[in-house]
Design a protein around this motif. Structure first.
Motif, PDB file in Angstrom:
ATOM      1  N   LEU A 283      -0.299  55.994  54.139  1.00 29.64           N
ATOM      2  CA  LEU A 283      -0.941  56.263  52.846  1.00 29.64           C
ATOM      3  C   LEU A 283      -2.230  55.452  52.787  1.00 29.64           C
ATOM      4  CD1 LEU A 283      -0.947  57.469  49.962  1.00 29.64           C
ATOM      5  CD2 LEU A 283       0.382  55.475  49.230  1.00 29.64           C
ATOM      6  N   GLY A 284      -3.373  56.156  52.813  1.00 31.62           N
ATOM      7  CA  GLY A 284      -4.667  55.498  52.697  1.00 31.62           C
ATOM      8  C   GLY A 284      -5.156  55.546  51.267  1.00 31.62           C
ATOM      9  N   LEU A 285      -5.713  54.437  50.803  1.00 33.87           N
ATOM     10  CA  LEU A 285      -6.168  54.334  49.409  1.00 33.87           C
ATOM     11  C   LEU A 285      -7.543  53.691  49.329  1.00 33.87           C
ATOM     12  CD1 LEU A 285      -2.927  52.813  47.804  1.00 33.87           C
ATOM     13  CD2 LEU A 285      -3.684  55.188  47.565  1.00 33.87           C
ATOM     14  N   CYS A 286      -8.338  54.149  48.371  1.00 32.64           N
ATOM     15  CA  CYS A 286      -9.549  53.436  47.980  1.00 32.64           C
ATOM     16  C   CYS A 286      -9.314  52.883  46.577  1.00 32.64           C
ATOM     17  CB  CYS A 286     -10.759  54.367  47.995  1.00 32.64           C
ATOM     18  SG  CYS A 286     -11.369  54.735  49.654  1.00 32.64           S
ATOM     19  N   LEU A 287      -9.488  51.578  46.429  1.00 31.52           N
ATOM     20  CA  LEU A 287      -9.232  50.902  45.166  1.00 31.52           C
ATOM     21  C   LEU A 287     -10.572  50.625  44.485  1.00 31.52           C
ATOM     22  CD1 LEU A 287      -6.618  48.283  46.444  1.00 31.52           C
ATOM     23  CD2 LEU A 287      -6.289  50.708  45.897  1.00 31.52           C
ATOM     24  N   PRO A 288     -10.845  51.237  43.364  1.00 31.31           N
ATOM     25  CA  PRO A 288     -12.171  51.120  42.756  1.00 31.31           C
ATOM     26  C   PRO A 288     -12.529  49.680  42.404  1.00 31.31           C
ATOM     27  CG  PRO A 288     -10.595  52.089  41.214  1.00 31.31           C
ATOM     28  CD  PRO A 288      -9.926  52.037  42.543  1.00 31.31           C
ATOM     29  N   GLU A 289     -13.752  49.309  42.772  1.00 29.91           N
ATOM     30  CA  GLU A 289     -14.330  48.008  42.415  1.00 29.91           C
ATOM     31  C   GLU A 289     -13.543  46.825  42.980  1.00 29.91           C
ATOM     32  OE1 GLU A 289     -14.659  48.008  38.204  1.00 29.91           O
ATOM     33  OE2 GLU A 289     -16.038  49.706  38.146  1.00 29.91           O
ATOM     34  N   MET A 290     -12.800  47.045  44.064  1.00 26.18           N
ATOM     35  CA  MET A 290     -12.064  45.954  44.693  1.00 26.18           C
ATOM     36  C   MET A 290     -12.113  46.136  46.202  1.00 26.18           C
ATOM     37  SD  MET A 290      -8.032  44.843  44.438  1.00 26.18           S
ATOM     38  CE  MET A 290      -8.061  44.824  42.667  1.00 26.18           C
ATOM     39  N   GLU A 291     -12.650  45.167  46.904  1.00 23.58           N
ATOM     40  CA  GLU A 291     -12.712  45.283  48.354  1.00 23.58           C
ATOM     41  C   GLU A 291     -11.306  45.274  48.942  1.00 23.58           C
ATOM     42  OE1 GLU A 291     -15.326  42.929  50.595  1.00 23.58           O
ATOM     43  OE2 GLU A 291     -17.078  43.314  49.323  1.00 23.58           O
ATOM     44  N   GLY A 292     -11.142  46.033  50.031  1.00 20.98           N
ATOM     45  CA  GLY A 292      -9.843  46.110  50.672  1.00 20.98           C
ATOM     46  C   GLY A 292      -9.317  44.756  51.099  1.00 20.98           C
ATOM     47  N   GLN A 293     -10.215  43.905  51.592  1.00 19.52           N
ATOM     48  CA  GLN A 293      -9.811  42.566  52.026  1.00 19.52           C
ATOM     49  C   GLN A 293      -9.247  41.769  50.856  1.00 19.52           C
ATOM     50  OE1 GLN A 293     -10.070  41.765  55.196  1.00 19.52           O
ATOM     51  NE2 GLN A 293      -9.820  39.546  55.303  1.00 19.52           N
ATOM     52  N   GLU A 294      -9.865  41.884  49.707  1.00 18.34           N
ATOM     53  CA  GLU A 294      -9.384  41.185  48.509  1.00 18.34           C
ATOM     54  C   GLU A 294      -8.000  41.680  48.107  1.00 18.34           C
ATOM     55  OE1 GLU A 294     -10.496  40.781  43.737  1.00 18.34           O
ATOM     56  OE2 GLU A 294     -11.884  41.794  45.109  1.00 18.34           O
ATOM     57  N   ALA A 295      -7.816  43.010  48.140  1.00 17.82           N
ATOM     58  CA  ALA A 295      -6.518  43.582  47.780  1.00 17.82           C
ATOM     59  C   ALA A 295      -5.440  43.169  48.771  1.00 17.82           C
ATOM     60  CB  ALA A 295      -6.620  45.106  47.723  1.00 17.82           C
ATOM     61  N   MET A 296      -5.776  43.157  50.064  1.00 14.53           N
ATOM     62  CA  MET A 296      -4.807  42.759  51.081  1.00 14.53           C
ATOM     63  C   MET A 296      -4.348  41.323  50.872  1.00 14.53           C
ATOM     64  SD  MET A 296      -5.278  42.393  55.201  1.00 14.53           S
ATOM     65  CE  MET A 296      -6.217  40.875  54.972  1.00 14.53           C
ATOM     66  N   LEU A 297      -5.290  40.414  50.611  1.00 13.28           N
ATOM     67  CA  LEU A 297      -4.933  39.016  50.398  1.00 13.28           C
ATOM     68  C   LEU A 297      -4.141  38.830  49.114  1.00 13.28           C
ATOM     69  CD1 LEU A 297      -8.283  37.359  51.537  1.00 13.28           C
ATOM     70  CD2 LEU A 297      -6.107  37.426  52.788  1.00 13.28           C
ATOM     71  N   ALA A 298      -4.499  39.566  48.075  1.00 11.28           N
ATOM     72  CA  ALA A 298      -3.756  39.487  46.810  1.00 11.28           C
ATOM     73  C   ALA A 298      -2.320  39.976  46.998  1.00 11.28           C
ATOM     74  CB  ALA A 298      -4.468  40.300  45.732  1.00 11.28           C
ATOM     75  N   CYS A 299      -2.147  41.050  47.763  1.00 12.09           N
ATOM     76  CA  CYS A 299      -0.801  41.543  48.045  1.00 12.09           C
ATOM     77  C   CYS A 299      -0.014  40.538  48.879  1.00 12.09           C
ATOM     78  CB  CYS A 299      -0.873  42.879  48.787  1.00 12.09           C
ATOM     79  SG  CYS A 299      -1.268  44.295  47.753  1.00 12.09           S
ATOM     80  N   ASP A 300      -0.679  39.935  49.840  1.00 12.11           N
ATOM     81  CA  ASP A 300      -0.002  38.955  50.685  1.00 12.11           C
ATOM     82  C   ASP A 300       0.535  37.795  49.856  1.00 12.11           C
ATOM     83  OD1 ASP A 300       0.632  38.159  53.498  1.00 12.11           O
ATOM     84  OD2 ASP A 300      -0.602  36.440  52.975  1.00 12.11           O
ATOM     85  N   ARG A 301      -0.231  37.375  48.864  1.00 14.83           N
ATOM     86  CA  ARG A 301       0.234  36.283  47.993  1.00 14.83           C
ATOM     87  C   ARG A 301       1.471  36.688  47.205  1.00 14.83           C
ATOM     88  NH1 ARG A 301      -5.460  35.383  47.547  1.00 14.83           N
ATOM     89  NH2 ARG A 301      -5.607  36.722  45.713  1.00 14.83           N
ATOM     90  N   GLN A 302       1.649  37.984  47.002  1.00 12.34           N
ATOM     91  CA  GLN A 302       2.826  38.487  46.292  1.00 12.34           C
ATOM     92  C   GLN A 302       3.943  38.906  47.252  1.00 12.34           C
ATOM     93  OE1 GLN A 302       2.932  38.197  42.981  1.00 12.34           O
ATOM     94  NE2 GLN A 302       0.839  37.379  43.100  1.00 12.34           N
ATOM     95  N   GLY A 303       3.765  38.602  48.532  1.00 12.98           N
ATOM     96  CA  GLY A 303       4.806  38.896  49.510  1.00 12.98           C
ATOM     97  C   GLY A 303       4.824  40.321  50.008  1.00 12.98           C
ATOM     98  N   ILE A 304       3.655  40.972  50.033  1.00 10.13           N
ATOM     99  CA  ILE A 304       3.567  42.356  50.490  1.00 10.13           C
ATOM    100  C   ILE A 304       2.499  42.450  51.574  1.00 10.13           C
ATOM    101  CG2 ILE A 304       3.087  44.756  49.827  1.00 10.13           C
ATOM    102  CD1 ILE A 304       3.875  43.875  46.941  1.00 10.13           C
ATOM    103  N   ALA A 305       2.858  42.995  52.719  1.00 11.34           N
ATOM    104  CA  ALA A 305       1.930  43.123  53.843  1.00 11.34           C
ATOM    105  C   ALA A 305       1.353  44.527  53.888  1.00 11.34           C
ATOM    106  CB  ALA A 305       2.637  42.804  55.155  1.00 11.34           C
ATOM    107  N   ILE A 306       0.034  44.637  53.685  1.00  7.20           N
ATOM    108  CA  ILE A 306      -0.672  45.904  53.844  1.00  7.20           C
ATOM    109  C   ILE A 306      -1.863  45.645  54.766  1.00  7.20           C
ATOM    110  CG2 ILE A 306       0.065  46.723  51.568  1.00  7.20           C
ATOM    111  CD1 ILE A 306      -2.820  46.205  50.591  1.00  7.20           C
ATOM    112  N   ALA A 307      -2.656  46.670  55.050  1.00  7.90           N
ATOM    113  CA  ALA A 307      -3.778  46.517  55.970  1.00  7.90           C
ATOM    114  C   ALA A 307      -5.051  47.066  55.348  1.00  7.90           C
ATOM    115  CB  ALA A 307      -3.479  47.244  57.280  1.00  7.90           C
ATOM    116  N   THR A 308      -6.179  46.678  55.929  1.00  7.12           N
ATOM    117  CA  THR A 308      -7.472  47.240  55.515  1.00  7.12           C
ATOM    118  C   THR A 308      -7.950  48.296  56.501  1.00  7.12           C
ATOM    119  OG1 THR A 308      -8.613  45.434  56.640  1.00  7.12           O
ATOM    120  CG2 THR A 308      -8.190  45.162  54.286  1.00  7.12           C
ATOM    121  N   GLY A 309      -7.112  48.658  57.432  1.00  2.36           N
ATOM    122  CA  GLY A 309      -7.460  49.657  58.439  1.00  2.36           C
ATOM    123  C   GLY A 309      -6.744  49.337  59.724  1.00  2.36           C
ATOM    124  N   SER A 310      -7.285  49.815  60.827  1.00  2.00           N
ATOM    125  CA  SER A 310      -6.663  49.597  62.128  1.00  2.00           C
ATOM    126  C   SER A 310      -6.614  48.122  62.469  1.00  2.00           C
ATOM    127  CB  SER A 310      -7.454  50.341  63.212  1.00  2.00           C
ATOM    128  OG  SER A 310      -7.036  49.959  64.486  1.00  2.00           O
TER     129      SER A 310
END
Length: 368
Positions: A283-310
């Motif tokens: 599932l690929g997503l674009c999150l408005p007004e939030m860089e993927g790197q920021e979202a990935m790190l925010a998720c990691d702090r909540q115990g969720i591992a996602i990626a910004t791409g390959s």
């Protein structure tokens, strides 16, 4: 931690781990040795190669050290046979192991020309766009079956039909489809496909090329002492994955749909909307007004591992080239994240991840 980065790698499955330990403990001989221990180890390796070959139309199998090496092994084999002279068809959304390698070869060999076929906004490659770009000196076409960042399933049957009419060899990177999505090796007139063991709950450090019966087979193992336990575990993982594929796909389609439904409407799903054209594993997503790197790190702090791409874009801090090729702006491409699932992913994990992704958006909006 809730792990939603299975497209990057998977944990070894219990069946593969059992086989690894069994072979490592009991068949530890060097398969190149002529004594009984060596012969026993060689028999294990040949059985593993046979099992792998049966998963794809009884193709011949060549083991490599990774999926990236498998991709490059195929390209090098076909291009070297033509003395690195001729025309190659590919596209900008290929895995870096193909895209970057072809760019290097294009620069290195003056009589080699790499041409990118366009993709549409969903990542599809249209057969007519392939057909109109075939030249008399086209020596190879390489297009991934499932796009590794957004999960679009390409119509490789139609593409392969076009290429076969022009007698152009066709390779497909099937790292994200092998064991998950049916690969029509014969119907697509594929000359070769490549994959990686660690994407299907097998061991890391192993890839494979499957050559069709129209291609002269090569030696099935890399030089040196073969890692019998790992190759046997790879074969076991492939066999298990193939057997549970249909059940897993039903589960994953429901998971992916539930995740998409629970996310804020502002989140843009990237990929195909038609179920038969979209891998349920990605599932690929674009999150408005939030860089993927920021979202990935925010998720990691909540115990969720996602990626910004390959994961193979390590060290590349720019936006995914895939998103730019699809027509997204530089700023939008930087907002991309990839969630990827497996049969192990539960609905409870999806609920928690969707809630955390929604909360991340809410917190950021509130603090803006």
């Amino acid at each position: 931690m809730i792990y939603l980065d299975y497209a990057a790698t998977t944990p070894m499955g219990p069946e593969a781990l059992h086989v690894y330990h069994e072979v490592a403990g009991n068949y530890y001989g060097n398969a190149n040795s002529l004594h009984t221990r060596g012969t026993d180890a060689a028999n294990v390796l040949q059985a593993a190669l046979a099992t792998l070959g049966q998963t794809i139309d009884d193709a011949s199998v060549t083991i490599t050290r990774s999926g990236s090496e498998a991709n490059q092994h195929v390209i090098h084999r076909f291009l070297s046979a033509k003395h690195f002279q001729g025309h190659i068809l590919t596209c900008r959304t290929e895995h870096p192991s193909i895209r970057d390698y072809l760019r290097t070869l294009d620069e290195q060999y003056p009589k080699l020309h790499v041409e990118n076929v366009p993709v549409d906004e969903r990542g599809n490659i249209h057969p007519i766009d392939v057909e109109t770009r075939i030249k008399p000196d086209t020596i190879l076409a390489t297009f991934a079956h499932v796009q590794h960042e957004i999960g679009t399933i390409r119509d490789i049957r139609a593409i392969g039909t076009v290429l076969a009419r022009a007698d152009v060899p066709f390779h497909s990177d099937c790292v994200q489809s092998y064991g998950k999505i049916h690969i029509p090796m014969q119907d697509a007139r594929l000359s070769a496909i490549s994959t990686a063991a660690h994407k299907i709950h097998g061991p890391k450090g192993l890839g494979a090329v499957f050559f069709s019966t129209t291609v002269e087979p090569t030696h099935g193992l890399p030089s040196g002492t073969a890692d019998g336990p790992a190759i046997a575990a790879f074969a076991e993982a492939a066999d298990v994955q193939m057997k549970r594929r249909r059940e897993a796909n039903t589960h994953l389609r429901a998971l992916r749909a539930k995740m998409a439904e629970q996310l804020p409407v502002e989140y843009q799903v990237v990929g195909e909307s038609a179920q038969e054209k979209q891998s349920p594993y990605i599932l690929g997503l674009c999150l408005p007004e939030m860089e993927g790197q920021e979202a990935m790190l925010a998720c990691d702090r909540q115990g969720i591992a996602i990626a910004t791409g390959s994961a193979c874009r390590s060290g590349d801090h720019g936006p995914p080239e895939t998103l730019l090729a699809l027509g997204h702006s530089f700023d939008t491409a930087r907002t991309f994240v990839r969630l990827s699932f497996s049969h192990e992913t539960s609905f409870a994990e999806i609920d928690e991840a969707a809630m955390q992704l929604t909360n991340i958006r809410s917190r950021r909006t509130k603090n803006a």
